[in-house]
Design a protein around this motif. Structure first.
Motif, PDB file in Angstrom:
ATOM      1  N   SER A   2     -11.027  10.722  12.581  1.00 44.97           N
ATOM      2  CA  SER A   2     -11.417  10.247  13.755  1.00 44.97           C
ATOM      3  C   SER A   2     -10.630   9.204  14.149  1.00 44.97           C
ATOM      4  O   SER A   2     -10.175   8.376  13.468  1.00 44.97           O
ATOM      5  N   LYS A   3     -10.524   8.827  15.488  1.00 43.56           N
ATOM      6  CA  LYS A   3      -9.641   7.732  15.890  1.00 43.56           C
ATOM      7  C   LYS A   3     -10.431   6.409  15.754  1.00 43.56           C
ATOM      8  O   LYS A   3      -9.822   5.537  15.471  1.00 43.56           O
ATOM      9  N   THR A   4     -11.829   6.507  15.457  1.00 46.86           N
ATOM     10  CA  THR A   4     -12.464   4.993  14.828  1.00 46.86           C
ATOM     11  C   THR A   4     -12.055   4.872  13.551  1.00 46.86           C
ATOM     12  O   THR A   4     -11.932   3.724  13.230  1.00 46.86           O
ATOM     13  N   GLN A   5     -12.129   6.064  12.871  1.00 47.97           N
ATOM     14  CA  GLN A   5     -11.994   5.774  11.426  1.00 47.97           C
ATOM     15  C   GLN A   5     -10.611   5.249  11.138  1.00 47.97           C
ATOM     16  O   GLN A   5     -10.100   4.471  10.343  1.00 47.97           O
ATOM     17  N   ALA A   6      -9.808   6.118  11.957  1.00 50.12           N
ATOM     18  CA  ALA A   6      -8.269   5.621  12.137  1.00 50.12           C
ATOM     19  C   ALA A   6      -7.900   3.997  12.338  1.00 50.12           C
ATOM     20  O   ALA A   6      -7.202   3.303  11.538  1.00 50.12           O
ATOM     21  N   TRP A   7      -8.713   3.513  13.312  1.00 47.53           N
ATOM     22  CA  TRP A   7      -8.386   2.024  13.507  1.00 47.53           C
ATOM     23  C   TRP A   7      -9.260   1.210  12.448  1.00 47.53           C
ATOM     24  O   TRP A   7      -8.668   0.133  11.971  1.00 47.53           O
ATOM     25  N   LEU A   8     -10.307   1.594  11.878  1.00 48.38           N
ATOM     26  CA  LEU A   8     -10.779   0.922  10.727  1.00 48.38           C
ATOM     27  C   LEU A   8      -9.883   0.830   9.688  1.00 48.38           C
ATOM     28  O   LEU A   8      -9.796  -0.069   8.875  1.00 48.38           O
ATOM     29  N   HIS A   9      -9.006   2.148   9.262  1.00 48.50           N
ATOM     30  CA  HIS A   9      -8.229   2.020   8.118  1.00 48.50           C
ATOM     31  C   HIS A   9      -7.016   1.333   8.453  1.00 48.50           C
ATOM     32  O   HIS A   9      -6.748   0.258   7.728  1.00 48.50           O
ATOM     33  N   ALA A  10      -6.615   1.081   9.775  1.00 48.40           N
ATOM     34  CA  ALA A  10      -5.594   0.265  10.159  1.00 48.40           C
ATOM     35  C   ALA A  10      -5.763  -1.314   9.995  1.00 48.40           C
ATOM     36  O   ALA A  10      -5.015  -2.169   9.791  1.00 48.40           O
ATOM     37  N   PHE A  11      -7.119  -1.751  10.494  1.00 52.95           N
ATOM     38  CA  PHE A  11      -7.454  -2.977  10.237  1.00 52.95           C
ATOM     39  C   PHE A  11      -7.357  -3.487   8.713  1.00 52.95           C
ATOM     40  O   PHE A  11      -7.221  -4.776   8.501  1.00 52.95           O
ATOM     41  N   ARG A  12      -7.496  -2.744   7.714  1.00 57.94           N
ATOM     42  CA  ARG A  12      -7.326  -2.831   6.430  1.00 57.94           C
ATOM     43  C   ARG A  12      -8.407  -3.996   5.799  1.00 57.94           C
ATOM     44  O   ARG A  12      -7.915  -5.182   5.422  1.00 57.94           O
ATOM     45  N   LEU A  13      -9.787  -3.821   6.065  1.00 58.17           N
ATOM     46  CA  LEU A  13     -10.554  -4.912   5.943  1.00 58.17           C
ATOM     47  C   LEU A  13     -10.480  -5.288   4.544  1.00 58.17           C
ATOM     48  O   LEU A  13     -11.128  -6.234   4.251  1.00 58.17           O
ATOM     49  N   ARG A  14     -10.137  -4.484   3.636  1.00 54.80           N
ATOM     50  CA  ARG A  14     -10.001  -4.969   2.059  1.00 54.80           C
ATOM     51  C   ARG A  14      -9.182  -6.118   1.940  1.00 54.80           C
ATOM     52  O   ARG A  14      -9.258  -6.753   0.791  1.00 54.80           O
ATOM     53  N   THR A  15      -8.214  -6.333   2.872  1.00 56.83           N
ATOM     54  CA  THR A  15      -7.547  -7.653   2.504  1.00 56.83           C
ATOM     55  C   THR A  15      -8.376  -8.874   2.969  1.00 56.83           C
ATOM     56  O   THR A  15      -7.705 -10.178   2.591  1.00 56.83           O
ATOM     57  N   LEU A  16      -9.438  -8.599   3.683  1.00 52.01           N
ATOM     58  CA  LEU A  16      -9.977  -9.869   3.952  1.00 52.01           C
ATOM     59  C   LEU A  16     -10.542 -11.144   2.972  1.00 52.01           C
ATOM     60  O   LEU A  16     -10.664 -12.146   3.144  1.00 52.01           O
ATOM     61  N   GLN A  52      -5.710 -11.949  10.125  1.00 48.08           N
ATOM     62  CA  GLN A  52      -5.383 -11.124   8.979  1.00 48.08           C
ATOM     63  C   GLN A  52      -5.268  -9.600   9.589  1.00 48.08           C
ATOM     64  O   GLN A  52      -4.443  -8.963   9.189  1.00 48.08           O
ATOM     65  N   VAL A  53      -6.221  -9.344  10.392  1.00 50.75           N
ATOM     66  CA  VAL A  53      -6.077  -8.023  11.290  1.00 50.75           C
ATOM     67  C   VAL A  53      -4.939  -7.923  12.279  1.00 50.75           C
ATOM     68  O   VAL A  53      -4.449  -6.821  11.967  1.00 50.75           O
ATOM     69  N   LEU A  54      -4.799  -8.913  12.747  1.00 48.08           N
ATOM     70  CA  LEU A  54      -3.503  -9.076  13.530  1.00 48.08           C
ATOM     71  C   LEU A  54      -2.113  -8.696  12.596  1.00 48.08           C
ATOM     72  O   LEU A  54      -1.331  -7.901  12.825  1.00 48.08           O
ATOM     73  N   SER A  55      -2.123  -9.351  11.429  1.00 51.96           N
ATOM     74  CA  SER A  55      -0.931  -9.053  10.447  1.00 51.96           C
ATOM     75  C   SER A  55      -1.008  -7.801  10.043  1.00 51.96           C
ATOM     76  O   SER A  55       0.137  -7.128   9.777  1.00 51.96           O
ATOM     77  N   ASN A  56      -2.162  -7.101   9.837  1.00 54.11           N
ATOM     78  CA  ASN A  56      -2.218  -5.578   9.377  1.00 54.11           C
ATOM     79  C   ASN A  56      -1.563  -4.713  10.410  1.00 54.11           C
ATOM     80  O   ASN A  56      -0.867  -3.771  10.132  1.00 54.11           O
ATOM     81  N   LEU A  57      -2.225  -5.014  11.469  1.00 55.36           N
ATOM     82  CA  LEU A  57      -1.921  -4.046  12.768  1.00 55.36           C
ATOM     83  C   LEU A  57      -0.272  -4.115  13.088  1.00 55.36           C
ATOM     84  O   LEU A  57       0.517  -3.114  13.296  1.00 55.36           O
ATOM     85  N   ALA A  58       0.132  -5.523  12.897  1.00 56.73           N
ATOM     86  CA  ALA A  58       1.768  -5.714  13.012  1.00 56.73           C
ATOM     87  C   ALA A  58       2.539  -5.271  12.267  1.00 56.73           C
ATOM     88  O   ALA A  58       3.711  -4.539  12.703  1.00 56.73           O
ATOM     89  N   ASN A  59       2.014  -5.302  11.035  1.00 57.27           N
ATOM     90  CA  ASN A  59       2.866  -4.736   9.771  1.00 57.27           C
ATOM     91  C   ASN A  59       3.001  -2.927  10.102  1.00 57.27           C
ATOM     92  O   ASN A  59       3.881  -2.521   9.656  1.00 57.27           O
ATOM     93  N   ASP A  60       1.733  -2.621  10.387  1.00 57.33           N
ATOM     94  CA  ASP A  60       1.861  -1.087  10.790  1.00 57.33           C
ATOM     95  C   ASP A  60       2.669  -0.619  11.772  1.00 57.33           C
ATOM     96  O   ASP A  60       3.501   0.322  11.628  1.00 57.33           O
ATOM     97  N   TYR A  61       2.710  -1.608  12.943  1.00 62.29           N
ATOM     98  CA  TYR A  61       3.571  -1.064  13.897  1.00 62.29           C
ATOM     99  C   TYR A  61       4.983  -1.263  13.523  1.00 62.29           C
ATOM    100  O   TYR A  61       5.970  -0.560  13.718  1.00 62.29           O
TER     101      TYR A  61
END
Length: 287
Positions: A2-16, A52-61
């Motif tokens: 789902s879209k929500t799951q995709a965003w949570l995956h993109a946040f990569r919370l395991r890096t926190l 950290q979330v910003l870095s993860n999203l920017a890396n994805d992009y």
């Protein structure tokens, strides 16, 4: 997905946990030196979360836009690469997260620089803006520094020196050069996590023109570089304890030698780069 799951995956919370380690270390050091502010700890953690979330999203992009996220990549599939999130949506998310990072950072500076005057506020504001820029331009832009092999240097600077040292100073309003040793420990271990990631993706990164340090050093060179990072990190910690310790209990962190030795064995014995994926979590949690 789902879209929500995709965003949570993109946040990569395991890096926190890795990102939080510098804030926690700087705060514990401040308490040891006789100063601690709950407001600084909480706001620093929140700001680091956004960064950290910003870095993860920017890396994805950035990696998706440059073609580094392709079928040759070994790590977890990125959100844009999977098609669950468009490049435009990810670009908007990067902008929103950058604004949240700035807002949280300003609140942190309001509580952390009171009494330091305008000069102190402006110095930390400059560091904060540099941290936001570093989170974005690791992979974004024509001259993204991650593609030039400079990622390790920036990790040492922001996860180590600025993360630990800056947090310490916001608590205490004074500086001690001794803090550079534990800051070095966190920074070097964070570099080791990045190196593991880059070793895993070395082949695909080279094909896409992402000249990380692991690509430049080659297979054997990056393994020895990894050993240097882990050993140096522990040396920094031990030297700090020898110079500033008051009890043998303060060496209790040496229990992390076991997972780090296990990690070194894996790094020098792996044949398939996919074997390095679980090692990232091991070193991040050790940090």
């Amino acid at each position: 997905m789902s879209k929500t799951q995709a965003w949570l995956h993109a946040f990569r919370l395991r890096t926190l946990p890795l990102a939080f380690s510098s804030i926690i270390t700087g705060s514990f050091l401040a308490a040891e030196f006789g100063a601690f502010l709950w407001g600084v700890l909480i706001l620093a953690l929140v700001t680091t979360l956004f960064l950290q979330v910003l870095s993860n999203l920017a890396n994805d992009y950035g990696d998706s836009a440059k073609g580094a996220d392709n079928e040759d990549r070994i790590g977890p599939q990125r959100a844009v690469q999977s098609g669950a999130i468009s490049l435009r949506e990810m670009k908007i998310a990067v902008g929103v997260t950058a604004c949240l990072s700035l807002l949280s950072g300003l609140l942190l500076l309001y509580f952390g620089t009171r009494g330091l005057g305008a000069e102190g506020f402006l110095v930390f504001l400059g560091l904060g803006l540099l941290a936001i820029a570093a989170a974005i331009f690791y992979t974004v832009g024509k001259k993204a520094y991650g593609y030039l092999g400079l990622g390790d240097l920036f990790v040492l600077l922001f996860f180590g020196i600025c993360g630990v040292g800056g947090t310490f100073f916001l608590h205490t309003h004074f500086w001690s050069y001794a803090v550079l040793l534990p800051a070095g420990t966190v920074g070097l271990l964070s570099m080791a996590v990045l190196n593991l990631n880059n070793m895993r993706d070395r082949v695909s990164d080279r094909k896409s023109g992402k000249m990380t340090l692991a690509v430049r050093l080659g297979d054997q060179g990056s393994r020895y570089y990894h050993a240097f990072l882990l050993v140096s990190a522990m040396v920094c910690a031990v030297v700090f304890s020898l110079l500033n310790g008051h009890s043998a209990w303060q060496f209790i962190y040496l229990i992390v030698a076991a997972p780090l030795i296990s990690n070194l064995r894996s790094v020098f014995s792996f044949d398939d780069p996919v074997e390095l994926d679980p090692e990232l979590k091991k070193v991040a949690l050790t940090t």
